[in-house]
Scaffold this motif. Structure first.
Motif, PDB file in Angstrom:
ATOM      1  N   THR A   1       8.181   5.774   1.388  1.00  0.00           N
ATOM      2  CA  THR A   1       6.768   5.622   1.038  1.00  0.00           C
ATOM      3  C   THR A   1       5.916   6.700   1.699  1.00  0.00           C
ATOM      4  OG1 THR A   1       4.834   4.169   1.272  1.00  0.00           O
ATOM      5  CG2 THR A   1       6.577   3.920   2.927  1.00  0.00           C
ATOM      6  N   PRO A   2       4.852   7.151   1.011  1.00  0.00           N
ATOM      7  CA  PRO A   2       3.936   8.108   1.643  1.00  0.00           C
ATOM      8  C   PRO A   2       3.011   7.457   2.666  1.00  0.00           C
ATOM      9  CG  PRO A   2       3.189   7.572  -0.574  1.00  0.00           C
ATOM     10  CD  PRO A   2       4.527   6.917  -0.408  1.00  0.00           C
ATOM     11  N   GLU A   3       3.022   6.104   2.728  1.00  0.00           N
ATOM     12  CA  GLU A   3       2.175   5.385   3.683  1.00  0.00           C
ATOM     13  C   GLU A   3       3.027   4.419   4.504  1.00  0.00           C
ATOM     14  OE1 GLU A   3      -1.413   3.709   2.078  1.00  0.00           O
ATOM     15  OE2 GLU A   3      -1.523   5.223   0.490  1.00  0.00           O
ATOM     16  N   PRO A   4       3.902   4.936   5.355  1.00  0.00           N
ATOM     17  CA  PRO A   4       4.833   4.048   6.058  1.00  0.00           C
ATOM     18  C   PRO A   4       4.157   3.070   7.010  1.00  0.00           C
ATOM     19  CG  PRO A   4       4.981   6.285   6.904  1.00  0.00           C
ATOM     20  CD  PRO A   4       4.160   6.354   5.662  1.00  0.00           C
ATOM     21  N   GLN A   5       3.132   3.501   7.726  1.00  0.00           N
ATOM     22  CA  GLN A   5       2.486   2.595   8.674  1.00  0.00           C
ATOM     23  C   GLN A   5       1.810   1.426   7.952  1.00  0.00           C
ATOM     24  OE1 GLN A   5      -0.065   5.241  10.955  1.00  0.00           O
ATOM     25  NE2 GLN A   5       1.499   5.474  12.544  1.00  0.00           N
ATOM     26  N   ALA A   6       1.139   1.738   6.837  1.00  0.00           N
ATOM     27  CA  ALA A   6       0.493   0.673   6.067  1.00  0.00           C
ATOM     28  C   ALA A   6       1.536  -0.270   5.467  1.00  0.00           C
ATOM     29  CB  ALA A   6      -0.377   1.278   4.965  1.00  0.00           C
ATOM     30  N   ALA A   7       2.671   0.280   5.025  1.00  0.00           N
ATOM     31  CA  ALA A   7       3.725  -0.554   4.456  1.00  0.00           C
ATOM     32  C   ALA A   7       4.321  -1.477   5.512  1.00  0.00           C
ATOM     33  CB  ALA A   7       4.809   0.320   3.832  1.00  0.00           C
ATOM     34  N   VAL A   8       4.545  -0.949   6.720  1.00  0.00           N
ATOM     35  CA  VAL A   8       5.068  -1.788   7.798  1.00  0.00           C
ATOM     36  C   VAL A   8       4.115  -2.938   8.087  1.00  0.00           C
ATOM     37  CG1 VAL A   8       5.612  -1.863  10.261  1.00  0.00           C
ATOM     38  CG2 VAL A   8       6.468   0.020   8.856  1.00  0.00           C
ATOM     39  N   ALA A   9       2.827  -2.638   8.184  1.00  0.00           N
ATOM     40  CA  ALA A   9       1.843  -3.682   8.450  1.00  0.00           C
ATOM     41  C   ALA A   9       1.814  -4.716   7.327  1.00  0.00           C
ATOM     42  CB  ALA A   9       0.460  -3.062   8.633  1.00  0.00           C
TER      43      ALA A   9
ATOM     44  N   PRO B   1       0.847  -1.195   0.000  1.00  0.00           N
ATOM     45  CA  PRO B   1       0.000   0.000   0.000  1.00  0.00           C
ATOM     46  C   PRO B   1       0.882   1.243   0.000  1.00  0.00           C
ATOM     47  CG  PRO B   1      -0.053  -1.127   2.134  1.00  0.00           C
ATOM     48  CD  PRO B   1       0.644  -2.034   1.184  1.00  0.00           C
ATOM     49  N   GLY B   2       0.568   2.182  -0.872  1.00  0.00           N
ATOM     50  CA  GLY B   2       1.394   3.379  -1.002  1.00  0.00           C
ATOM     51  C   GLY B   2       2.425   3.272  -2.103  1.00  0.00           C
ATOM     52  N   GLY B   3       2.650   2.037  -2.633  1.00  0.00           N
ATOM     53  CA  GLY B   3       3.598   1.861  -3.726  1.00  0.00           C
ATOM     54  C   GLY B   3       4.947   1.354  -3.258  1.00  0.00           C
ATOM     55  N   GLY B   4       5.853   1.199  -4.225  1.00  0.00           N
ATOM     56  CA  GLY B   4       7.188   0.694  -3.931  1.00  0.00           C
ATOM     57  C   GLY B   4       7.306  -0.767  -4.315  1.00  0.00           C
ATOM     58  N   THR B   5       7.273  -1.034  -5.627  1.00  0.00           N
ATOM     59  CA  THR B   5       7.274  -2.412  -6.121  1.00  0.00           C
ATOM     60  C   THR B   5       8.422  -3.209  -5.516  1.00  0.00           C
ATOM     61  OG1 THR B   5       6.243  -1.717  -8.192  1.00  0.00           O
ATOM     62  CG2 THR B   5       7.371  -3.837  -8.183  1.00  0.00           C
ATOM     63  N   THR B   6       8.082  -4.399  -5.029  1.00  0.00           N
ATOM     64  CA  THR B   6       9.014  -5.226  -4.268  1.00  0.00           C
ATOM     65  C   THR B   6       9.070  -6.626  -4.856  1.00  0.00           C
ATOM     66  OG1 THR B   6       8.385  -4.008  -2.267  1.00  0.00           O
ATOM     67  CG2 THR B   6       9.576  -6.087  -1.962  1.00  0.00           C
ATOM     68  N   GLY B   7      10.282  -7.115  -5.106  1.00  0.00           N
ATOM     69  CA  GLY B   7      10.435  -8.474  -5.580  1.00  0.00           C
ATOM     70  C   GLY B   7      10.364  -9.471  -4.437  1.00  0.00           C
ATOM     71  N   VAL B   8       9.847 -10.644  -4.734  1.00  0.00           N
ATOM     72  CA  VAL B   8       9.803 -11.767  -3.800  1.00  0.00           C
ATOM     73  C   VAL B   8      10.469 -12.943  -4.504  1.00  0.00           C
ATOM     74  CG1 VAL B   8       8.330 -13.324  -2.474  1.00  0.00           C
ATOM     75  CG2 VAL B   8       7.669 -10.912  -2.777  1.00  0.00           C
ATOM     76  N   TRP B   9      11.381 -13.616  -3.815  1.00  0.00           N
ATOM     77  CA  TRP B   9      12.157 -14.679  -4.448  1.00  0.00           C
ATOM     78  C   TRP B   9      12.164 -15.929  -3.580  1.00  0.00           C
ATOM     79  CZ3 TRP B   9      13.805 -15.618  -9.114  1.00  0.00           C
ATOM     80  CH2 TRP B   9      14.757 -16.618  -9.329  1.00  0.00           C
ATOM     81  N   GLN B  10      11.628 -17.011  -4.156  1.00  0.00           N
ATOM     82  CA  GLN B  10      11.723 -18.329  -3.534  1.00  0.00           C
ATOM     83  C   GLN B  10      12.882 -19.057  -4.186  1.00  0.00           C
ATOM     84  OE1 GLN B  10       8.138 -20.726  -3.666  1.00  0.00           O
ATOM     85  NE2 GLN B  10       9.333 -22.617  -3.553  1.00  0.00           N
ATOM     86  N   ALA B  11      13.919 -19.345  -3.438  1.00  0.00           N
ATOM     87  CA  ALA B  11      15.155 -19.863  -4.006  1.00  0.00           C
ATOM     88  C   ALA B  11      15.007 -21.273  -4.537  1.00  0.00           C
ATOM     89  CB  ALA B  11      16.264 -19.826  -2.960  1.00  0.00           C
ATOM     90  N   GLY B  12      15.583 -21.484  -5.730  1.00  0.00           N
ATOM     91  CA  GLY B  12      15.848 -22.810  -6.246  1.00  0.00           C
ATOM     92  C   GLY B  12      17.356 -22.984  -6.224  1.00  0.00           C
ATOM     93  N   THR B  13      17.951 -23.054  -7.407  1.00  0.00           N
ATOM     94  CA  THR B  13      19.413 -23.135  -7.453  1.00  0.00           C
ATOM     95  C   THR B  13      20.072 -21.806  -7.159  1.00  0.00           C
ATOM     96  OG1 THR B  13      19.391 -22.732  -9.848  1.00  0.00           O
ATOM     97  CG2 THR B  13      19.359 -25.039  -9.112  1.00  0.00           C
ATOM     98  N   HIS B  14      19.331 -20.714  -7.355  1.00  0.00           N
ATOM     99  CA  HIS B  14      19.868 -19.373  -7.050  1.00  0.00           C
ATOM    100  C   HIS B  14      19.310 -18.906  -5.712  1.00  0.00           C
ATOM    101  CE1 HIS B  14      21.164 -15.260  -7.356  1.00  0.00           C
ATOM    102  NE2 HIS B  14      19.919 -14.816  -7.406  1.00  0.00           N
TER     103      HIS B  14
END
Length: 259
Positions: free
Chosen positions: A154-162, A122-135
């Motif tokens: 982020t303009p919405e720090p509390q929502a981002a933390v949650a 919420p508020g933006g800030g595209t974030t990658g998520v990585w489930q490791a295989g060989t890398h």
């Protein structure tokens, strides 16, 4: 403390990897070779292009990748991405809407290397998520030339933390700031792993690479065509070690942290 992490997998909720998407991979290689001393190995992509794996000695530390067609059509500037390790990337994607965010891409299997998802808090800030295989992620952390820290502006720090707490189970520590705001650090097993701080602008991740001498690295970056966005600053309570923020010639923004 500087850490070599090639022998272990990153814990659920730890930043584990960073890559940059850029219009001109060859130009990106030239720039980051001059700044960090990376050597590169070119790898083919399914569409006939190539991306470049960045190494320090024999340790894989980053990737310089071509932009996707949508980014190219928008004539977008280069962008550094940060990835959080996940035990189950598909479960993170399924939980994302319930945490107030949105899935931007994936989940997608990347051959046998892992599973990738991009989510928007919420508020933006595209974030990658990585489930490791060989890398499993960067083979060095908090060393010169390697990923050393990341913080979400982020303009919405509390929502981002949650959001991150719901997805990854982060504990937090909070540091009051002079402007009355709070700098929050996400924690995994009592270790601080990433920061979240308020901004008046658009949300974005600020990704730090370790260097032995910030001022010297800034000089190298300027000679290679960088723009200085934040000049070298002395350490403070929230960010130990001198820092600086730069923009590469194709618009990719990254920061330096003296380690």
């Amino acid at each position: 403390m500087p850490e070599n992490v090639s022998s272990r997998r990153y814990r659920h909720g730890e930043p584990c990897w960073a890559d940059v998407q850029t219009r001109d991979v060859e130009a990106g290689k030239d720039f980051y070779r001059a700044v960090f001393g990376w050597r590169f190995q070119d790898m083919p992509t399914p569409d006939g292009r190539s991306y470049a794996q960045a190494y320090l000695d024999d340790d894989l530390v980053a990737v310089v990748a071509p932009q996707n067609p949508h980014q190219e059509s928008l004539d977008s500037e280069a962008r550094w991405n940060i990835y959080f390790a996940a035990d189950d990337a598909r479960a993170v994607a399924e939980e994302t809407p319930y945490a107030g965010g949105a899935v931007q891409f994936g989940p997608e299997d990347v051959a046998d290397t892992g599973v990738m998802v991009f989510v928007d808090p919420p508020g933006g800030g595209t974030t990658g998520v990585w489930q490791a295989g060989t890398h499993t992620g960067t083979a060095r952390y908090n060393q010169p030339g390697a990923l050393s820290w990341a913080e979400l502006l982020t303009p919405e720090p509390q929502a981002a933390v949650a959001f991150f707490q719901q997805l990854f189970g982060h504990e937090v520590t909070e540091y009051p700031q002079d402007d009355g705001g709070t700098y929050t650090r996400l924690m995994v097993d009592e270790a601080e792993v990433a920061g979240i701080v308020a901004t008046d602008g658009a949300a974005s991740w600020q990704i730090y690479f370790g260097v032995s001498d910030v001022a010297d690295t800034v000089r190298k970056a300027l000679a290679a065509g960088a723009e200085v966005l934040v000049a070298p600053e002395a350490e403070d309570e929230e960010t130990p070690g001198a820092t600086a923020t730069l923009k590469d010639p194709q618009g990719g923004v990254f920061s330096l942290l003296e380690v």
